[in-house]
Design a protein around this motif. Structure first.
Motif, PDB file in Angstrom:
ATOM      1  N   LEU A  25       1.868  11.451   4.781  1.00 29.91           N
ATOM      2  CA  LEU A  25       2.991  10.746   4.130  1.00 29.91           C
ATOM      3  C   LEU A  25       2.503  10.707   2.640  1.00 29.91           C
ATOM      4  CD1 LEU A  25       3.552   7.690   6.365  1.00 29.91           C
ATOM      5  CD2 LEU A  25       5.071   9.383   5.784  1.00 29.91           C
ATOM      6  N   ILE A  26       1.046  10.336   2.440  1.00 30.59           N
ATOM      7  CA  ILE A  26       0.626  10.662   0.939  1.00 30.59           C
ATOM      8  C   ILE A  26       0.878  11.650   0.496  1.00 30.59           C
ATOM      9  CG2 ILE A  26      -1.559  10.869  -0.425  1.00 30.59           C
ATOM     10  CD1 ILE A  26      -0.781   7.936   0.557  1.00 30.59           C
ATOM     11  N   THR A  27       0.779  12.891   1.152  1.00 30.41           N
ATOM     12  CA  THR A  27       1.233  14.046   0.509  1.00 30.41           C
ATOM     13  C   THR A  27       2.885  14.236  -0.054  1.00 30.41           C
ATOM     14  OG1 THR A  27      -0.482  15.379   1.752  1.00 30.41           O
ATOM     15  CG2 THR A  27       1.482  16.763   0.916  1.00 30.41           C
ATOM     16  N   SER A  28       3.742  13.673   0.792  1.00 26.22           N
ATOM     17  CA  SER A  28       4.780  13.610   0.408  1.00 26.22           C
ATOM     18  C   SER A  28       5.090  12.666  -0.579  1.00 26.22           C
ATOM     19  CB  SER A  28       5.966  12.997   1.504  1.00 26.22           C
ATOM     20  OG  SER A  28       5.371  11.621   2.043  1.00 26.22           O
ATOM     21  N   THR A  29       4.341  11.550  -0.651  1.00 22.07           N
ATOM     22  CA  THR A  29       4.706  10.789  -1.963  1.00 22.07           C
ATOM     23  C   THR A  29       4.141  11.587  -3.358  1.00 22.07           C
ATOM     24  OG1 THR A  29       2.242   9.900  -1.792  1.00 22.07           O
ATOM     25  CG2 THR A  29       3.982   8.749  -0.704  1.00 22.07           C
ATOM     26  N   GLY A  30       3.089  12.216  -3.281  1.00 24.32           N
ATOM     27  CA  GLY A  30       2.842  13.256  -4.201  1.00 24.32           C
ATOM     28  C   GLY A  30       3.714  14.083  -4.739  1.00 24.32           C
ATOM     29  N   PHE A  31       4.551  14.532  -3.989  1.00 24.76           N
ATOM     30  CA  PHE A  31       5.456  15.659  -4.419  1.00 24.76           C
ATOM     31  C   PHE A  31       6.854  14.579  -4.857  1.00 24.76           C
ATOM     32  CE2 PHE A  31       3.529  18.753  -1.540  1.00 24.76           C
ATOM     33  CZ  PHE A  31       3.818  19.848  -2.127  1.00 24.76           C
ATOM     34  N   ALA A 236       8.431   6.717   2.068  1.00 19.73           N
ATOM     35  CA  ALA A 236       7.216   7.487   2.520  1.00 19.73           C
ATOM     36  C   ALA A 236       6.110   6.252   2.523  1.00 19.73           C
ATOM     37  CB  ALA A 236       6.697   8.480   1.996  1.00 19.73           C
ATOM     38  N   MET A 237       6.269   5.388   1.217  1.00 22.72           N
ATOM     39  CA  MET A 237       5.117   4.449   1.089  1.00 22.72           C
ATOM     40  C   MET A 237       5.248   3.256   2.053  1.00 22.72           C
ATOM     41  SD  MET A 237       2.880   5.010  -1.258  1.00 22.72           S
ATOM     42  CE  MET A 237       2.288   3.204  -1.738  1.00 22.72           C
ATOM     43  N   PHE A 238       6.485   3.041   2.478  1.00 23.41           N
ATOM     44  CA  PHE A 238       6.685   1.780   3.502  1.00 23.41           C
ATOM     45  C   PHE A 238       6.201   2.398   5.025  1.00 23.41           C
ATOM     46  CE2 PHE A 238       9.446   0.412   6.992  1.00 23.41           C
ATOM     47  CZ  PHE A 238       9.113  -1.022   6.893  1.00 23.41           C
ATOM     48  N   PHE A 239       6.617   3.463   5.205  1.00 25.33           N
ATOM     49  CA  PHE A 239       5.947   3.992   6.675  1.00 25.33           C
ATOM     50  C   PHE A 239       4.312   4.039   6.509  1.00 25.33           C
ATOM     51  CE2 PHE A 239      10.339   5.502   7.258  1.00 25.33           C
ATOM     52  CZ  PHE A 239      10.548   4.930   8.549  1.00 25.33           C
ATOM     53  N   PHE A 240       3.618   4.485   5.287  1.00 26.45           N
ATOM     54  CA  PHE A 240       2.260   4.599   5.138  1.00 26.45           C
ATOM     55  C   PHE A 240       1.684   3.126   5.391  1.00 26.45           C
ATOM     56  CE2 PHE A 240      -1.270   4.157   2.394  1.00 26.45           C
ATOM     57  CZ  PHE A 240      -2.215   5.424   2.851  1.00 26.45           C
ATOM     58  N   TYR A 241       2.388   2.229   4.741  1.00 25.07           N
ATOM     59  CA  TYR A 241       1.831   0.803   4.552  1.00 25.07           C
ATOM     60  C   TYR A 241       1.805   0.346   5.906  1.00 25.07           C
ATOM     61  CZ  TYR A 241       0.565   0.119  -0.348  1.00 25.07           C
ATOM     62  OH  TYR A 241       0.032  -0.158  -1.563  1.00 25.07           O
ATOM     63  N   SER A 242       2.936   0.597   6.615  1.00 23.06           N
ATOM     64  CA  SER A 242       3.305  -0.027   8.152  1.00 23.06           C
ATOM     65  C   SER A 242       2.116   0.588   9.207  1.00 23.06           C
ATOM     66  CB  SER A 242       4.661   0.256   8.591  1.00 23.06           C
ATOM     67  OG  SER A 242       5.554  -0.343   7.486  1.00 23.06           O
ATOM     68  N   LEU A 243       1.867   1.641   8.905  1.00 24.14           N
ATOM     69  CA  LEU A 243       0.903   2.302   9.801  1.00 24.14           C
ATOM     70  C   LEU A 243      -0.592   2.399   9.426  1.00 24.14           C
ATOM     71  CD1 LEU A 243       2.876   5.628  10.508  1.00 24.14           C
ATOM     72  CD2 LEU A 243       2.756   3.615  12.102  1.00 24.14           C
ATOM     73  N   VAL A 244      -0.982   2.028   8.290  1.00 25.36           N
ATOM     74  CA  VAL A 244      -2.431   1.634   7.972  1.00 25.36           C
ATOM     75  C   VAL A 244      -2.865   0.860   8.687  1.00 25.36           C
ATOM     76  CG1 VAL A 244      -3.732   0.898   6.165  1.00 25.36           C
ATOM     77  CG2 VAL A 244      -2.130   2.991   5.636  1.00 25.36           C
ATOM     78  N   PRO A 245      -2.529  -0.292   8.874  1.00 27.18           N
ATOM     79  CA  PRO A 245      -3.201  -1.467   9.713  1.00 27.18           C
ATOM     80  C   PRO A 245      -3.456  -1.200  11.117  1.00 27.18           C
ATOM     81  CG  PRO A 245      -1.429  -2.617   8.481  1.00 27.18           C
ATOM     82  CD  PRO A 245      -1.405  -0.814   8.413  1.00 27.18           C
ATOM     83  N   VAL A 246      -2.667  -0.004  11.743  1.00 29.78           N
ATOM     84  CA  VAL A 246      -2.915   0.125  12.995  1.00 29.78           C
ATOM     85  C   VAL A 246      -4.084   1.181  12.756  1.00 29.78           C
ATOM     86  CG1 VAL A 246      -1.806   1.712  14.935  1.00 29.78           C
ATOM     87  CG2 VAL A 246      -0.288   0.326  13.577  1.00 29.78           C
ATOM     88  N   LEU A 247      -4.236   2.184  12.118  1.00 33.40           N
ATOM     89  CA  LEU A 247      -5.320   2.983  12.028  1.00 33.40           C
ATOM     90  C   LEU A 247      -6.628   2.091  11.621  1.00 33.40           C
ATOM     91  CD1 LEU A 247      -6.673   5.687  12.407  1.00 33.40           C
ATOM     92  CD2 LEU A 247      -6.168   6.014   9.983  1.00 33.40           C
TER      93      LEU A 247
END
Length: 340
Positions: A25-31, A236-247
């Motif tokens: 997801l971070i890679t996709s935000t970079g692109f 991508a940032m929305f899904f990233f932020y949503s899944l970060v707390p899970v990890l």
């Protein structure tokens, strides 16, 4: 065999898999950011603003539907939102002044900061195997740096010292954000965290946009070529932020930052597969090193968990060996206490 069994656990596999998905997801935000930059769009705070709004709407609706009191004081989330917004802004801004190689190298500063903060505030213990895993991961990233230099990426930027200072400041703020989120996830509520972070992040971003990026936004021509990467970045940032707390809840903030080290390597994979570009062989070796480091760190975490459980069992056993008169009445009846 024991190390292999430690690795092949549900928690470890989920942590590794989720970490790599977040890295993608971070890679996709970079692109997406690079596509926006090619079109002359330089509005890092505006890109993050949409993400915060989505978090506030989605998770805020869930919090309102629950109609329950917040588990943490609402004003605790204000500095968290401020730190998160500024961390995103500083790191993206740094690309204007320094090279990609410098950003990649200095962004590793987040890892020792996270380890120090979790050791001080969350009382996290790091044994030799976990520290060894971190060293292997960072060594893999250093290989990427050498590969970039070997490939000729020597551009220093317009103001390297200023850019490097921005990266270090942003990496430090990322560490504060990650550790704070880990604490709130484990002691408050994940949905509450996302709702409040989105709400205050949107407010702070809106204020910053009105001050810094207002003129930039007015000059942008919103064509389909510009809107698609902008929307892709926000999603991508929305899904990233949503899944970060899970990890964070599964493996902690150190594992999160180690997993994100592979984001640059995933971008290489995409370039090779989608654009048929040739890359230096060190990239493949670096990717393997980071994966080995992540596995080593995860196995070390598993062993520490087993040690803690054994310690608790031993403490309970010693507790139950007290003299009969010192034991609670219910244990006397059951004959649990060992009196001679």
């Amino acid at each position: 065999m024991r190390s292999f069994k430690d690795f092949c656990t549900k928690k470890t596999l989920i942590g590794l898999g989720l970490g790599q998905f977040l890295s993608l997801l971070i890679t996709s935000t970079g692109f997406a950011s690079s596509e926006l930059a090619k079109r002359g769009i330089n509005a890092p705070t505006s890109q993050s603003f949409i993400n915060y709004v989505l978090l506030a709407i989605v998770y805020g609706s869930i919090v309102l539907y629950r109609r329950k009191a917040l588990k943490a004081k609402w004003y605790f989330y204000i500095p968290l939102g401020l730190v998160d917004v500024e961390a995103n802004y500083l790191v993206v801004k740094a690309y204007q002044y320094t090279s990609l190689t410098s950003v990649m190298l200095l962004d590793c500063w987040t890892i020792p900061c996270v380890m120090l903060l979790t050791w001080i505030f969350l009382k996290t213990k790091y044994r030799f195997r976990k520290i060894g895993g971190v060293v292997v991961c960072v060594a893999g990233l250093v290989m990427v740096i050498f590969s970039d230099v070997h490939a000729g990426d020597r551009a220093g930027g317009s103001s390297p010292l200023k850019g490097d200072a921005l990266v270090i400041a942003g990496a430090t703020l990322y560490a504060v954000t990650n550790v704070s989120e880990e604490f709130l996830v484990k002691n408050a509520d994940r949905v509450e965290l996302m709702a409040m972070l989105g709400s205050f992040g949107a407010i702070i971003s809106a204020i910053q946009i009105s001050i810094i990026e207002r003129k930039e936004l007015r000059s942008i021509r919103w064509t389909a070529e510009a809107a698609i990467p902008f929307a892709g970045f926000s999603a991508a940032m929305f899904f990233f932020y949503s899944l970060v707390p899970v990890l964070l809840q599964i493996s902690g903030s150190t594992m999160l930052n180690l997993s994100l080290l592979t984001s640059d390597m995933w971008s290489v994979v995409i370039r090779v597969v989608a654009y048929h570009e040739k890359v230096d062989w060190l990239y493949y070796l670096a990717f393997a090193a980071v994966i080995i480091g992540l596995i080593t760190y995860s196995v070390g975490e598993r062993e520490e968990g087993e040690d803690r459980r054994r310690t608790n069992i031993d403490e309970e056993a010693e507790h139950d060996k007290r003299p009969y008169k010192e034991c609670p009445p219910e244990k006397r009846v059951l004959g649990i206490a060992g009196s001679s």
